[in-house]
Design an enzyme around this catalytic site. Structure first.
Site, PDB file in Angstrom:
ATOM      1  N   ASN A  29     -10.031   0.992   7.452  1.00  0.00           N
ATOM      2  CA  ASN A  29     -11.434   0.762   8.086  1.00  0.00           C
ATOM      3  C   ASN A  29     -11.235   0.551   9.708  1.00  0.00           C
ATOM      4  O   ASN A  29     -12.434   0.747  10.160  1.00  0.00           O
ATOM      5  CB  ASN A  29     -12.026  -0.419   7.479  1.00  0.00           C
ATOM      6  CG  ASN A  29     -12.239  -0.253   6.097  1.00  0.00           C
ATOM      7  OD1 ASN A  29     -12.061   0.802   5.546  1.00  0.00           O
ATOM      8  ND2 ASN A  29     -12.880  -1.427   5.409  1.00  0.00           N
ATOM      9  N   ASN A  57     -14.268   5.442   4.993  1.00  0.00           N
ATOM     10  CA  ASN A  57     -14.214   4.458   6.053  1.00  0.00           C
ATOM     11  C   ASN A  57     -13.253   4.762   7.203  1.00  0.00           C
ATOM     12  O   ASN A  57     -13.553   4.159   8.412  1.00  0.00           O
ATOM     13  CB  ASN A  57     -14.135   3.119   5.492  1.00  0.00           C
ATOM     14  CG  ASN A  57     -15.269   2.732   4.671  1.00  0.00           C
ATOM     15  OD1 ASN A  57     -16.485   3.242   4.822  1.00  0.00           O
ATOM     16  ND2 ASN A  57     -15.103   1.950   3.577  1.00  0.00           N
ATOM     17  N   PHE A 115      -5.796  -1.474   9.333  1.00  0.00           N
ATOM     18  CA  PHE A 115      -6.029  -1.013   8.034  1.00  0.00           C
ATOM     19  C   PHE A 115      -7.116   0.184   8.240  1.00  0.00           C
ATOM     20  O   PHE A 115      -7.629   0.394   9.321  1.00  0.00           O
ATOM     21  CB  PHE A 115      -6.767  -2.542   7.301  1.00  0.00           C
ATOM     22  CG  PHE A 115      -5.566  -3.221   6.843  1.00  0.00           C
ATOM     23  CD1 PHE A 115      -5.021  -2.882   5.822  1.00  0.00           C
ATOM     24  CD2 PHE A 115      -5.352  -4.482   7.677  1.00  0.00           C
ATOM     25  CE1 PHE A 115      -4.005  -3.825   5.372  1.00  0.00           C
ATOM     26  CE2 PHE A 115      -4.383  -5.271   7.106  1.00  0.00           C
ATOM     27  CZ  PHE A 115      -3.715  -4.714   6.100  1.00  0.00           C
ATOM     28  N   ASP A 142      -6.605  10.941   2.586  1.00  0.00           N
ATOM     29  CA  ASP A 142      -7.295  11.248   1.117  1.00  0.00           C
ATOM     30  C   ASP A 142      -8.589  11.623   1.101  1.00  0.00           C
ATOM     31  O   ASP A 142      -9.425  11.336   1.886  1.00  0.00           O
ATOM     32  CB  ASP A 142      -6.866  10.310   0.318  1.00  0.00           C
ATOM     33  CG  ASP A 142      -7.852   8.941   0.747  1.00  0.00           C
ATOM     34  OD1 ASP A 142      -8.338   8.341  -0.124  1.00  0.00           O
ATOM     35  OD2 ASP A 142      -7.468   8.431   1.953  1.00  0.00           O
ATOM     36  N   TYR A 182       0.813  -1.150  -0.082  1.00  0.00           N
ATOM     37  CA  TYR A 182      -0.083  -0.078   0.061  1.00  0.00           C
ATOM     38  C   TYR A 182       0.916   1.355  -0.207  1.00  0.00           C
ATOM     39  O   TYR A 182       0.253   2.301  -0.053  1.00  0.00           O
ATOM     40  CB  TYR A 182      -1.010   0.081   1.344  1.00  0.00           C
ATOM     41  CG  TYR A 182      -1.902  -0.950   1.110  1.00  0.00           C
ATOM     42  CD1 TYR A 182      -2.886  -1.219   0.291  1.00  0.00           C
ATOM     43  CD2 TYR A 182      -1.860  -2.166   2.044  1.00  0.00           C
ATOM     44  CE1 TYR A 182      -4.024  -2.226   0.294  1.00  0.00           C
ATOM     45  CE2 TYR A 182      -2.492  -3.296   2.150  1.00  0.00           C
ATOM     46  CZ  TYR A 182      -3.843  -3.274   1.187  1.00  0.00           C
ATOM     47  OH  TYR A 182      -4.622  -4.174   1.038  1.00  0.00           O
ATOM     48  N   HIS A 232      -4.447   6.129  -1.158  1.00  0.00           N
ATOM     49  CA  HIS A 232      -5.080   6.137   0.145  1.00  0.00           C
ATOM     50  C   HIS A 232      -4.187   6.245   1.335  1.00  0.00           C
ATOM     51  O   HIS A 232      -4.682   6.637   2.265  1.00  0.00           O
ATOM     52  CB  HIS A 232      -5.856   4.581   0.345  1.00  0.00           C
ATOM     53  CG  HIS A 232      -7.243   4.529   0.946  1.00  0.00           C
ATOM     54  ND1 HIS A 232      -7.979   5.796   1.133  1.00  0.00           N
ATOM     55  CD2 HIS A 232      -7.652   3.620   1.606  1.00  0.00           C
ATOM     56  CE1 HIS A 232      -8.978   5.292   1.496  1.00  0.00           C
ATOM     57  NE2 HIS A 232      -8.972   4.108   1.799  1.00  0.00           N
TER      58      HIS A 232
END
Length: 188
Positions: A68, A114, A66, A93, A14, A19
């Protein structure tokens, strides 16, 4: 003391994705103000760097949950460091804002993000400061937001993105050194 929480997803896959603009912004702040290196604090579910901006003690944090589940790390950090809600700045973001746009907000809804939704649920309030970094491009509309935000930032957008991250760090600095209201008037 203020907590600046940059949102993103942990892990090499990632790194440098849209993100992770929050992670990239707190990295910029760490380098700009010569904070200590980030260190992982497993019980706080975050990487943390501590330093000062002006006279203000600052905790930079990158949740290692993560996206969420960002609220879990936010609540742990808030409680451990005894940070008031008014002294929390969330940097993330925003796929609804065009690339290069930055928006400061306070007491606003998650707007479909989220990570922010998780923080609102965990803290029991949305009355914290947010710096939204626009990442929307024509490609985002073409392939869909969920797929787009997890894509690596391409070489064609790297220079542009570096400038946005520097600007985001400048905006956070203005909030800390001056005030939210003046920073909102200047940058929104």
């Amino acid at each position: 003391m203020k907590l600046i929480l940059g949102l993103g997803n942990p892990g090499e896959q990632y790194k440098n994705t849209w993100h992770n603009m929050g992670f990239l912004t707190v990295d910029e702040l760490k380098d700009r103000f010569e904070f200590e290196n980030f260190k992982e604090h497993k019980r706080l579910k975050s990487e943390i760097s501590i330093g000062k901006i002006g006279r203000e003690k600052i905790i930079l944090a990158k949740p290692q949950t993560f996206m969420n589940e960002s609220g879990l790390a936010a609540a742990l950090l808030k409680n451990y460091f005894k940070i008031k809600i008014a002294d929390i700045i969330i940097v993330h973001d925003d796929v609804d804002l065009p690339l290069e746009k930055i928006r400061l907000a306070k007491n606003s809804s998650a707007g479909g993000h989220n990570g922010v939704k998780s923080i609102i649920e965990s803290l029991g309030t949305q009355n914290f400061i947010r710096l939204k970094i626009g990442v929307k491009t024509a490609k985002a509309e073409k392939i869909g937001a969920l797929k787009y935000v997890l894509e690596k930032i391409g070489k064609d957008k790297k220079m542009e993105t570096d400038g946005i991250i520097k600007k985001a760090a400048h905006v956070v600095t203005a909030v800390i050194e001056d005030s939210l209201e003046r920073a909102m008037n200047k940058f929104n």
